[in-house]
Design a protein around this motif. Structure first.
Motif, PDB file in Angstrom:
ATOM      1  N   ALA A 191       0.801  -1.225   0.000  1.00 50.31           N
ATOM      2  CA  ALA A 191       0.000   0.000   0.000  1.00 50.31           C
ATOM      3  C   ALA A 191       0.832   1.272   0.000  1.00 50.31           C
ATOM      4  O   ALA A 191       0.298   2.348   0.222  1.00 50.31           O
ATOM      5  CB  ALA A 191      -0.934   0.003   1.205  1.00 50.31           C
ATOM      6  N   LYS A 192       2.128   1.161  -0.275  1.00 48.56           N
ATOM      7  CA  LYS A 192       2.970   2.349  -0.162  1.00 48.56           C
ATOM      8  C   LYS A 192       3.541   2.744  -1.520  1.00 48.56           C
ATOM      9  O   LYS A 192       3.133   2.224  -2.549  1.00 48.56           O
ATOM     10  CB  LYS A 192       4.025   2.128   0.920  1.00 48.56           C
ATOM     11  N   ASN A 193       4.478   3.699  -1.533  1.00 50.04           N
ATOM     12  CA  ASN A 193       4.836   4.396  -2.763  1.00 50.04           C
ATOM     13  C   ASN A 193       6.026   3.816  -3.510  1.00 50.04           C
ATOM     14  O   ASN A 193       6.981   4.526  -3.823  1.00 50.04           O
ATOM     15  CB  ASN A 193       5.108   5.875  -2.451  1.00 50.04           C
ATOM     16  N   CYS A 194       6.006   2.535  -3.837  1.00 48.20           N
ATOM     17  CA  CYS A 194       7.084   2.013  -4.675  1.00 48.20           C
ATOM     18  C   CYS A 194       6.908   2.559  -6.091  1.00 48.20           C
ATOM     19  O   CYS A 194       5.784   2.770  -6.557  1.00 48.20           O
ATOM     20  CB  CYS A 194       7.125   0.495  -4.658  1.00 48.20           C
ATOM     21  N   VAL A 195       8.021   2.794  -6.779  1.00 47.23           N
ATOM     22  CA  VAL A 195       7.961   3.482  -8.076  1.00 47.23           C
ATOM     23  C   VAL A 195       8.504   2.656  -9.237  1.00 47.23           C
ATOM     24  O   VAL A 195       8.332   3.048 -10.392  1.00 47.23           O
ATOM     25  CB  VAL A 195       8.738   4.826  -8.015  1.00 47.23           C
ATOM     26  N   SER A 196       9.161   1.532  -8.960  1.00 44.19           N
ATOM     27  CA  SER A 196       9.869   0.840 -10.041  1.00 44.19           C
ATOM     28  C   SER A 196       9.491  -0.622 -10.202  1.00 44.19           C
ATOM     29  O   SER A 196      10.194  -1.363 -10.886  1.00 44.19           O
ATOM     30  CB  SER A 196      11.387   0.939  -9.792  1.00 44.19           C
ATOM     31  N   VAL A 197       8.384  -1.058  -9.595  1.00 44.88           N
ATOM     32  CA  VAL A 197       8.002  -2.465  -9.650  1.00 44.88           C
ATOM     33  C   VAL A 197       6.842  -2.635 -10.627  1.00 44.88           C
ATOM     34  O   VAL A 197       5.783  -2.025 -10.465  1.00 44.88           O
ATOM     35  CB  VAL A 197       7.598  -2.999  -8.261  1.00 44.88           C
ATOM     36  N   GLY A 198       7.067  -3.472 -11.653  1.00 44.70           N
ATOM     37  CA  GLY A 198       6.027  -3.752 -12.627  1.00 44.70           C
ATOM     38  C   GLY A 198       5.359  -5.085 -12.354  1.00 44.70           C
ATOM     39  O   GLY A 198       5.698  -5.802 -11.413  1.00 44.70           O
ATOM     40  N   ARG A 199       4.390  -5.429 -13.210  1.00 47.95           N
ATOM     41  CA  ARG A 199       3.622  -6.653 -13.011  1.00 47.95           C
ATOM     42  C   ARG A 199       4.504  -7.891 -12.974  1.00 47.95           C
ATOM     43  O   ARG A 199       4.311  -8.789 -12.147  1.00 47.95           O
ATOM     44  CB  ARG A 199       2.571  -6.791 -14.117  1.00 47.95           C
ATOM     45  N   GLU A 200       5.475  -7.938 -13.879  1.00 52.16           N
ATOM     46  CA  GLU A 200       6.329  -9.127 -13.940  1.00 52.16           C
ATOM     47  C   GLU A 200       7.160  -9.270 -12.666  1.00 52.16           C
ATOM     48  O   GLU A 200       7.380 -10.376 -12.170  1.00 52.16           O
ATOM     49  CB  GLU A 200       7.245  -9.065 -15.164  1.00 52.16           C
ATOM     50  N   GLU A 201       7.627  -8.132 -12.129  1.00 53.02           N
ATOM     51  CA  GLU A 201       8.424  -8.189 -10.904  1.00 53.02           C
ATOM     52  C   GLU A 201       7.577  -8.621  -9.713  1.00 53.02           C
ATOM     53  O   GLU A 201       8.038  -9.382  -8.861  1.00 53.02           O
ATOM     54  CB  GLU A 201       9.077  -6.833 -10.636  1.00 53.02           C
ATOM     55  N   TRP A 202       6.339  -8.096  -9.627  1.00 53.87           N
ATOM     56  CA  TRP A 202       5.460  -8.537  -8.541  1.00 53.87           C
ATOM     57  C   TRP A 202       5.311 -10.054  -8.586  1.00 53.87           C
ATOM     58  O   TRP A 202       5.423 -10.732  -7.564  1.00 53.87           O
ATOM     59  CB  TRP A 202       4.075  -7.895  -8.679  1.00 53.87           C
ATOM     60  N   ALA A 203       5.058 -10.570  -9.781  1.00 48.63           N
ATOM     61  CA  ALA A 203       4.863 -12.016  -9.926  1.00 48.63           C
ATOM     62  C   ALA A 203       6.117 -12.771  -9.524  1.00 48.63           C
ATOM     63  O   ALA A 203       6.053 -13.806  -8.852  1.00 48.63           O
ATOM     64  CB  ALA A 203       4.469 -12.352 -11.362  1.00 48.63           C
ATOM     65  N   GLY A 204       7.294 -12.262  -9.921  1.00 49.71           N
ATOM     66  CA  GLY A 204       8.544 -12.931  -9.580  1.00 49.71           C
ATOM     67  C   GLY A 204       8.838 -12.902  -8.099  1.00 49.71           C
ATOM     68  O   GLY A 204       9.364 -13.874  -7.534  1.00 49.71           O
ATOM     69  N   MET A 205       8.508 -11.805  -7.437  1.00 52.18           N
ATOM     70  CA  MET A 205       8.779 -11.682  -6.007  1.00 52.18           C
ATOM     71  C   MET A 205       7.951 -12.673  -5.187  1.00 52.18           C
ATOM     72  O   MET A 205       8.407 -13.166  -4.153  1.00 52.18           O
ATOM     73  CB  MET A 205       8.465 -10.256  -5.529  1.00 52.18           C
ATOM     74  N   TYR A 206       6.724 -12.938  -5.637  1.00 51.44           N
ATOM     75  CA  TYR A 206       5.826 -13.781  -4.860  1.00 51.44           C
ATOM     76  C   TYR A 206       5.680 -15.191  -5.406  1.00 51.44           C
ATOM     77  O   TYR A 206       5.174 -16.066  -4.698  1.00 51.44           O
ATOM     78  CB  TYR A 206       4.453 -13.103  -4.744  1.00 51.44           C
ATOM     79  N   GLY A 207       6.141 -15.418  -6.628  1.00 57.71           N
ATOM     80  CA  GLY A 207       6.232 -16.764  -7.164  1.00 57.71           C
ATOM     81  C   GLY A 207       4.976 -17.601  -6.994  1.00 57.71           C
ATOM     82  O   GLY A 207       3.895 -17.260  -7.454  1.00 57.71           O
TER      83      GLY A 207
END
Length: 540
Positions: free
Chosen positions: A488-504
Motif C-alpha cells: 500500500a505504499k509508494n514504490c515506483v519501479s516495480v512492474g507486473r512481472e516483478e510482482w509475480a517474480g517476487m511472490y512466485g
C-alpha cells in the motif's frame, strides 16, 4: 414495487436498479447510499480521483445490491477505508465502496477471548471496544486510523521478533463475493480463500466481517534512547529487538544518530508520557514550514533535520534515557505528523547491516562503497528512516506468529516451503480426536524480516524534489537483497512481472483463488489491473 425507485441513479445504474432493489419480503426497496461527483483523496493528499459513484452501504442487502448492479452494468468495484495508503491502490474512476457505515461489533466470546466485528470498523474503534472488555490486540502497527479490512488487506505489521502481521490475530473472515454469495473462511474452512484473503488487496470481494483473537489487556514499559548510527549497525546481532518483546529504530542520517525504542509487558503503575517537542502545534507548523522552504532550496534539508532532531531529542543527546508505562495501544502507536510519501520494503534481517551501510554511503556520496548506479546529486532525504522487524519463522513456542496460515501475498520474508501445499500438514491428537492444520518450516530456513521505510514529508502537500530518483535508488538496493515492497505504499519501479517474480508460487495461487471467486473481474480496478494482474483486464 415503486416503478420510479432510485430513478435519480438511472444515469449510472440503468433502470435495472429499480427491480434489483425491490425486496419482496418487506415490499420495500433496499436503500442505495450513493454519492455522484465525489472527490476521493488519500489521507496524505498524494493522489486524487473522481469515482463515478461513492457508495456507503450500511447492511448486507445494500452491499449485495451494489455488487449485483456492478456486475450487470459492467462496472468495477474498488474498496477504501480511511484512505491512509499514500499510493493509488484506492483510486478509481468507476465505483468506490466505503464501509464506514458497516462498523459494528457483532459478538464477543469471553470463553476464548474472540471478537467478531463488521469490517468497516476502524482499529481505534475496535481497541476502544476491546478495552471495555478488558482485552486488547497482541500486536499493532504504528497507527490505528485504518479500517480493520484495510489493515488486513495490505499486510499491516508492527515491530517485534515475537509477533508477525496483524493478520496473525485473524481467526475467521467473511467475504461477499462477486456473485453476492456470503462465504466464511478460516484456517480449517475454505483455507485457500482464507490465505488469499489475509492479504486480499480488495480483489476477492468485500470483506464484511472479521473475527479476531484478542488477548487480556496489558501495559507496556517503553524506553527510548539515542545511539550512534554506526554503533547501532555494528551491534546488529545484539540489537534490542533480540531482547525485548517490541522494538524499533528511527535513523536520522544527517545527525549520524538512531533513536531506539523498546518495550516489554509490565504491571507497574502507569506514568505520563514525556513531553514531545513535536506536540506543540506551532512547532509542528514550524517544522513543516521549514521543510516547505527546503523544497525550493533543498540543501537546507540537513540543517532543518539536525535542528529538529536536537529540539526533539536534546535530553537524550545529553545521555538521559526516557520512557513511560502506558496501555499497549498507546505505547505502540505514534504520531505521523503531516502528509508524507512512504516507501517500505521487507528484506531478510541478516542483510540489514550490508544494506544500511550501502544506503548510508549513497546518501553521503560515497559512490564506490554504495555501488548503486543512480546519482544522489541534489537528493536530500527527510528523517527518520524507519527500521522495524517481524517474526517470520518462529522456533520459540511462546511466540504468537504462525498460529494463522501465511497469506499468499505476505510481504514478509517467508520461506518458499511455507507457500507449498505441503506447508499445511495435518496432524491428529493423541486421543484420536479432531485434526488440525499446522505450518511447518524446514530446518535452517528461518529468516526474520527487516522492514526499511524511507519516509519523505510533503510539507503543505508539496512533494520534495527528486523523490522518484531517491526511491528508485532505494528500491534498486532493496531488490538486490531479495526485497519486497509494501503493498500500500509508494514504490515506483516495480512492474507486473516483478510482482509475480517476487511472490512466485504465492502469487500464482492467489491469482487462481481470485479468478475462481471473481471470474468477471468485478473487483479488478485500475490499480490492480495496471500494477499486479495485467492479463486479467478490468470489466468495462
Amino acid at each position: 414495487m415503486d416503478p420510479t425507485a432510485h430513478s435519480e441513479f438511472y444515469k449510472y445504474t440503468t433502470p435495472l436498479i429499480t427491480p434489483l432493489s425491490f425486496d419482496p419480503a418487506t415490499s420495500t426497496h433496499i436503500p442505495f447510499r450513493a454519492t455522484p461527483h465525489h472527490t476521493h483523496r488519500t489521507w496524505a493528499r498524494t493522489y486524487t480521483s473522481h469515482p463515478e459513484l461513492y457508495l456507503q452501504p450500511a447492511s448486507l442487502p445494500e452491499l449485495r445490491l451494489i455488487i449485483h448492479l456492478a456486475r450487470q452494468t459492467r462496472k468495477t468495484l474498488t474498496l477504501t477505508g480511511s484512505s491512509h495508503s499514500p499510493s493509488t491502490i484506492t483510486q478509481t474512476t468507476s465505483w468506490l465502496i466505503n464501509l464506514d457505515n458497516f462498523s459494528r461489533v457483532v459478538s464477543a466470546d469471553p470463553t476464548d477471548t474472540t471478537i467478531t466485528v463488521e469490517a468497516g470498523i476502524r482499529l481505534h474503534q475496535l481497541l476502544k471496544e476491546l478495552d471495555a472488555l478488558g482485552w486488547t490486540m497482541r500486536n499493532l502497527g504504528s497507527i490505528t486510523e485504518q479500517s480493520v479490512a484495510g489493515a488486513i488487506a495490505t499486510g499491516t505489521h508492527g515491530s517485534s521478533l515475537r509477533h508477525g502481521l496483524l493478520s496473525d490475530s485473524v481467526v475467521e473472515i467473511t467475504i461477499m463475493l462477486a456473485n453476492g454469495e456470503l462465504v466464511t473462511c478460516s484456517k480449517d474452512k475454505n483455507t485457500e480463500l482464507f490465505r488469499a484473503a489475509l492479504v486480499s488487496l480488495g480483489a476477492l470481494g468485500v470483506v464484511t466481517h472479521v473475527k479476531f483473537q484478542a488477548v487480556k489487556a496489558f501495559d507496556l514499559r517503553w524506553t527510548q534512547k539515542v545511539v550512534d548510527w554506526t554503533e547501532f549497525v555494528e551491534n546488529w546481532d545484539n540489537a534490542d529487538w533480540h531482547h525485548h518483546e517490541f522494538a524499533r529504530c528511527w535513523w536520522f542520517p544527517y545527525s549520524g544518530k538512531a533513536v531506539v525504542w523498546y518495550a516489554d509487558k509490565t504491571e507497574e503503575p502507569r506514568t505520563g508520557r514525556p513531553a514531545s517537542w513535536y506536540a506543540e502545534g506551532w512547532r509542528r507548523w514550524g517544522y513543516e514550514a521549514a521543510l516547505y522552504v527546503a523544497t525550493w532550496f533543498p540543501s537546507l534539508v540537513p540543517v532543518v533535520e539536525r535542528w529538529v532532531f536536537r529540539m526533539q531529542y536534546g535530553k537524550l543527546l545529553a545521555g538521559e534515557v526516557v520512557g513511560a508505562v502506558e496501555k499497549s495501544d498507546e505505547a505502540l502507536t505514534m504520531d505521523c505528523l503531516f502528509s508524507q510519501l512512504v516507501n517500505e520494503w521487507a528484506i531478510p534481517l541478516h542483510h540489514g547491516p550490508a544494506a544500511l551501510r550501502r544506503l548510508t554511503a549513497w546518501l553521503t556520496h560515497d559512490l564506490k562503497s554504495a555501488n548503486i548506479p543512480i546519482s544522489p546529486s541534489n537528493i536530500f532525504v527527510h528523517a527518520p528512516i524507519e527500521v522495524r522487524v517481524s517474526n517470520t519463522c518462529p522456533t520459540d513456542p511462546t511466540t504468537s506468529a504462525f498460529e494463522t496460515p501465511r497469506p499468499f501475498l505476505d510481504q514478509s520474508i517467508v520461506p518458499s516451503a511455507l507457500l507449498s501445499p505441503s506447508s499445511l500438514s495435518t496432524s491428529t491428537t493423541a486421543e484420536g480426536g479432531a485434526t488440525e492444520k499446522t505450518v511447518s518450516s524446514p530446518a535452517g530456513s528461518e529468516s526474520p524480516t527487516l522492514y526499511l521505510n524511507a519516509t519523505l514529508y510533503r510539507p503543505f502537500h508539496r512533494n520534495p524534489p527528486h523523490w522518484q530518483r531517491y526511491y528508485t535508488a532505494f528500491e534498486l538496493l532493496m531488490k538486490e537483497y531479495g526485497g519486497k515492497p509494501h503493498w500500500a505504499k509508494n514504490c515506483v519501479s516495480v512492474g507486473r512481472e516483478e510482482w509475480a517474480g517476487m511472490y512466485g508460487e504465492g502469487m500464482r495461487r492467489w491469482r487462481e483463488v481470485r479468478r475462481g471467486v471473481d471470474p468477471e473481474g468485478v473487483f479488478v480496478g485500475e490499480w490492480l489491473s495496471g500494477c499486479v494482474l495485467g492479463e486479467e483486464k478490468e470489466v468495462q
